[in-house]
Design an enzyme around this catalytic site. Structure first.
Site, short mmCIF file in Angstrom:
data_model
loop_
_atom_site.label_atom_id
_atom_site.label_comp_id
_atom_site.label_asym_id
_atom_site.label_seq_id
_atom_site.Cartn_x
_atom_site.Cartn_y
_atom_site.Cartn_z
N LYS A 119 28.74 40.44 -76.00
CA LYS A 119 29.48 41.30 -75.08
C LYS A 119 30.37 40.53 -74.12
CE LYS A 119 25.39 42.01 -72.14
NZ LYS A 119 24.38 41.52 -73.10
N THR A 120 29.94 39.33 -73.70
CA THR A 120 30.77 38.56 -72.77
C THR A 120 32.07 38.13 -73.42
OG1 THR A 120 28.87 37.77 -71.51
CG2 THR A 120 30.90 36.50 -71.33
N GLU A 164 31.82 44.58 -68.64
CA GLU A 164 30.71 44.13 -69.47
C GLU A 164 29.48 44.94 -69.06
OE1 GLU A 164 28.05 40.14 -70.28
OE2 GLU A 164 30.17 39.91 -69.79
#
Length: 456
Positions: A119-120, A164
């Protein structure tokens, strides 16, 4: 909005971004953290008032006015902290940072990226693609963008905010995405969720929070039940059944190229600025959403090629021809460790690779110990340092030594942090990967200095 904000745990990567956002908006910002980290130093330079002892008498007066201050906390700071207790006994409302992010997603169009791993990078790349296009974006990221030098993007003209979405403690349930991406649903944080089924249910709830008419992009491995018909649900990955997929990954003179397929067409030979295969799948999702919002092929090509990645995500600390390559990577879940080390092995197929790994959390290590050993054994040279406990007390029998015994690599060792350099002298390698989500990052300068004395 309140005139002042006080952040308990202000140095965290997510908290510091929100704090910077309010500083730039002209609000008074104060906070507490245990360590005067780089994000804290940067915030102080921008006007934040930060204390580093949980002594309530140190709280500046402006952050003690009951009707003038909003108190924001991270769950990583428990109620035994005296700053939290101070605000609690006086009846201040303490809200999680996720609540603040949720408020922001209801004033702008939230592009929310969730997942066990990936996700980052996906959210950072999406923010970069939009920032480099005519669309623009605001963004709150879980890592420092190498392009921006920050975990915060600001664009007064753009209606979009990339966030995020953190699944820890169900924080992402506070968000209201206009569009969402789910990169993975592999179980994690079982100390919070208890079971894999409860973890999956949390992602189901998150996806359903996407507004009617929104796009939900799911990785091909994501195990969700069908979503309501008002949402447009599409899959991405490598499989032929995916709506968006990648193929033909090639390396040429240290650069990585791939083809990106979408319904009805294909962008041929896209260059990825971070030349590591694990990022191709993340790029596939970020490109899909950027194109959905109107980014052009030329904007995508230029943005993708110029992407430098996030700090602590395949960050090269040393890349000189006469010394070993040194890479720092935040991976801390078995699946992302295996994907990262496999990608690095493919990038350096003829090199000897070593990894120094710091497990993160006793509970996670206990839950996945055999899987950790399997993932680390992708490379032939494994060095473990003690588990980073973060918020947890030790668990009997759960140690780096126990994990080391399960690793099948030909060369393996377990050492204290202060003995790492001496241990590295006993190993031969061309590429060294420093890996983990704890305080291993503070060892990086010393390790790099040592490697500069080692010829390759």
């Amino acid at each position: 909005m309140s005139k002042s904000y006080f952040f308990i745990g202000i140095g965290g990567i997510g908290m510091s971004a929100i704090a910077r956002y309010f500083l730039l908006k002209g609000y008074n910002v104060g906070g507490y953290d245990r360590v005067r980290s780089k994000p804290c130093i940067a915030l102080e330079a921008e006007g934040a008032e930060i204390i580093y002892d949980d002594d309530p008498t140190l709280i500046p007066p402006r952050y003690q006015a009951p009707n003038e201050v909003e108190v924001v906390y991270t769950p990583a700071i428990h109620m035994d902290n005296r700053i939290r207790q101070y605000y609690d006994v006086r009846g201040y409302r303490q809200i999680k940072r996720a609540v603040v992010l949720g408020q922001i997603t209801r004033t702008q169009k939230g592009l929310c990226v969730a997942g066990t791993h990936g996700k980052t990078t996906t959210s950072t790349l999406l923010a970069h693609l939009l920032d480099q296009s005519h669309i623009g974006a605001n963004a709150f990221l879980g890592g420092i963008s190498q392009n921006k030098g920050s975990n915060l993007y600001l664009d007064a003209e753009s209606p979009y905010v990339v966030i995020e979405a953190d699944e820890y403690d169900r924080s992402f349930h506070q968000l209201t995405p206009a569009h969402s991406i789910i990169t993975s649903t592999q179980p994690d944080h079982l100390d919070i969720y208890g079971t894999a089924d409860a973890y999956l249910e949390a992602f189901q709830i998150f996806a359903e929070k996407t507004v009617d008419g929104g796009l939900v992009l799911l990785h091909e491995s994501a195990e969700l039940q069908p979503l309501r018909p008002q949402l447009r649900v599409l899959r991405y990955g490598q499989g032929g059944q995916c709506d968006y997929r990648y193929s033909n990954i090639e390396y040429h003179e240290g650069q990585l190229f791939f083809d990106w397929h979408f319904p009805g067409g294909c962008y041929k030979r896209l260059q990825l600025g971070t030349p590591i295969e694990i990022n191709v799948v993340n790029a596939t999702a970020a490109i899909a959403l950027a194109c959905h919002l109107g980014a052009t092929e030329e904007e995508i090509r230029q943005g993708l090629a110029s992407f430098l990645g996030s700090r602590r995500r395949f960050e090269r600390w040393l890349n000189e021809p006469n010394h070993p390559v040194m890479i720092d990577d935040y991976a801390h879940h078995p699946d992302e460790i295996e994907a990262s080390l496999t990608s690095i092995r493919r990038l350096y197929p003829d090199r000897e690779i070593a990894v120094v790994f710091q497990p993160h959390l006793y509970s996670r290590t206990a839950d996945f110990m055999p899987r950790f050993a399997e993932a680390l054994s992708v490379v032939d040279n494994v060095i473990l340092i003690p588990i980073y406990p973060a918020r947890e007390a030790p668990i009997a029998g759960v140690t780096s030594e126990a994990l080391c015994r399960l690793v099948t690599s030909p060369k393996k060792a377990c050492v204290e942090k202060e003995g790492l350099i001496d241990e590295l002298r006993r190993h031969r390698f061309d590429v060294l990967v420093m890996m983990g989500a704890g305080d291993i990052e503070f060892l990086l300068p010393e390790v790099r200095d040592y490697l500069l004395t080692v010829p390759r």
